[in-house]
Design a protein around this motif. Structure first.
Motif, short mmCIF file in Angstrom:
data_model
loop_
_atom_site.label_atom_id
_atom_site.label_comp_id
_atom_site.label_asym_id
_atom_site.label_seq_id
_atom_site.Cartn_x
_atom_site.Cartn_y
_atom_site.Cartn_z
N ALA A 138 -3.52 12.78 0.63
CA ALA A 138 -3.13 13.01 -0.76
C ALA A 138 -4.34 12.95 -1.69
CB ALA A 138 -2.09 11.98 -1.19
N LYS A 139 -5.24 11.98 -1.45
CA LYS A 139 -6.43 11.85 -2.30
C LYS A 139 -7.34 13.07 -2.16
CE LYS A 139 -10.31 8.92 -3.53
NZ LYS A 139 -11.05 7.67 -3.30
N TYR A 167 2.18 1.98 -3.46
CA TYR A 167 1.19 2.61 -4.34
C TYR A 167 1.05 4.10 -4.02
CZ TYR A 167 -0.34 -1.98 -6.07
OH TYR A 167 -0.41 -3.22 -6.66
N TYR A 168 1.08 4.42 -2.74
CA TYR A 168 1.02 5.82 -2.32
C TYR A 168 2.22 6.60 -2.88
CZ TYR A 168 2.21 9.68 0.84
OH TYR A 168 2.61 10.88 1.35
N ALA A 174 -3.96 1.98 -3.05
CA ALA A 174 -3.36 1.99 -1.71
C ALA A 174 -4.44 1.88 -0.64
CB ALA A 174 -2.54 3.26 -1.51
N LEU A 175 -5.53 2.63 -0.83
CA LEU A 175 -6.62 2.66 0.16
C LEU A 175 -7.46 1.39 0.12
CD1 LEU A 175 -7.55 6.41 -0.26
CD2 LEU A 175 -6.67 5.34 1.83
N PHE A 204 -5.34 4.46 5.78
CA PHE A 204 -3.99 4.97 5.49
C PHE A 204 -4.05 6.51 5.41
CE2 PHE A 204 -0.21 4.30 2.32
CZ PHE A 204 0.57 5.17 3.07
N SER A 249 0.83 -1.20 0.00
CA SER A 249 0.00 0.00 0.00
C SER A 249 0.87 1.25 0.00
CB SER A 249 -0.92 -0.01 1.22
OG SER A 249 -1.69 1.17 1.28
N ALA A 250 1.94 1.24 0.79
CA ALA A 250 2.85 2.38 0.86
C ALA A 250 3.52 2.63 -0.49
CB ALA A 250 3.89 2.15 1.95
N LEU A 300 -3.74 5.96 -5.62
CA LEU A 300 -4.14 6.20 -4.23
C LEU A 300 -5.33 5.32 -3.86
CD1 LEU A 300 -3.73 10.07 -4.11
CD2 LEU A 300 -2.35 8.39 -2.88
N ALA A 303 -2.32 8.55 2.52
CA ALA A 303 -3.00 8.34 1.24
C ALA A 303 -4.32 9.10 1.20
CB ALA A 303 -3.23 6.86 1.00
#
Length: 246
Positions: free
Chosen positions: A231-232, A192-193, A218-219, A225, A189-190, A215, A228
């Motif tokens: 950022a989203k 992908y972020y 990742a979520l 997260f 996941s990290a 994102l 993420a």
């Protein structure tokens, strides 16, 4: 008579030399015995400090042992203890900050982490690379990707993201500290972020949809997260249109 006087003088000089060598040899032997006794003492002291969990005692013991019988492995151990105690300058002062072909894995880790912690991201990268080349660990790939992203070396960052995603294991995680309570997420996941940030920074307008998709990936793995989510929200068209109206 002169001959006998000369002969006596030679005998006296010879005896003095023998006496000097005997004393010198005795001193060397005594010094060696003294060093051996001290070494045994500090080895026992080290074991006792380790049993008691006394970190400063461990540092003192290893420092004395290094003076008595210098050892690269022992220096690496001392530097590693300093690193774990957050004493980054002391760690580097112990083993140096230059890269050597003889660096052990422990020395590489100490230099990489200490330099990064002291803000020398550029200097830490060669050591992280050397570690990655040895074991292809996805967590080290993440460190390299993040460092390169922070230095705006986006191509290098993307390279290590792709390598990391290829080798990442389900049980590997990444800790984040931006909240009051630190938390841990899946390393995948990290990645992908981080990939979303790289994509966005490569072309902030054209790559925004691709960054949002990453994102979302990742979520999908880590719904809570926080980084993420932040950022989203920052990249979301809905959020931006609301901010524009205000």
């Amino acid at each position: 008579m002169k001959y006998f006087h000369s002969f006596d003088a030679i005998k006296i000089i010879t005896m003095k030399k023998i006496l000097y060598l005997a004393v010198f040899g005795f001193c060397l032997g005594a010094n060696a015995q003294s060093n051996d006794a001290l070494t045994k003492h500090y080895e026992a002291y080290y074991k006792q400090m380790k049993a008691q969990g006394d970190v400063q005692g461990l540092i003192n013991a290893i420092t004395h042992l290094n003076v008595l019988k210098p050892s690269e492995a022992r220096k690496d151990t001392l530097a590693y203890i300093y690193l774990k105690e957050g004493k980054f300058n002391q760690a580097l002062n112990t083993i140096g900050a230059e890269q050597k072909s003889t660096d052990s894995e422990m020395a590489l880790e100490v230099k990489a982490v200490a330099l990064k912690s002291l803000g020398n991201m550029e200097g830490s990268i060669p050591f992280f690379k050397a570690i990655y080349d040895k074991n292809k660990n996805a967590q080290v790939a993440y460190e390299l990707a993040e460092l390169n992203l922070n230095l705006n070396k986006l191509t290098e960052a993307k390279k290590y993201i792709d390598l990391g995603l290829t080798n990442v294991k389900d049980n590997q995680g990444k800790s984040f500290y931006e909240t009051q309570q630190p938390y841990k997420v899946s390393l995948k996941s990290a990645f992908y972020y981080l990939d979303a940030l790289v994509q966005f920074n490569q072309n902030k307008e054209a790559n925004k949809p691709a960054a949002l998709l990453l994102l979302d990936k990742a979520l999908a793995i880590e719904p809570q997260f926080n980084m993420a989510l932040i950022a989203k929200n920052a990249l979301s068209p809905q959020t931006q249109s609301t901010e524009t109206k205000e």
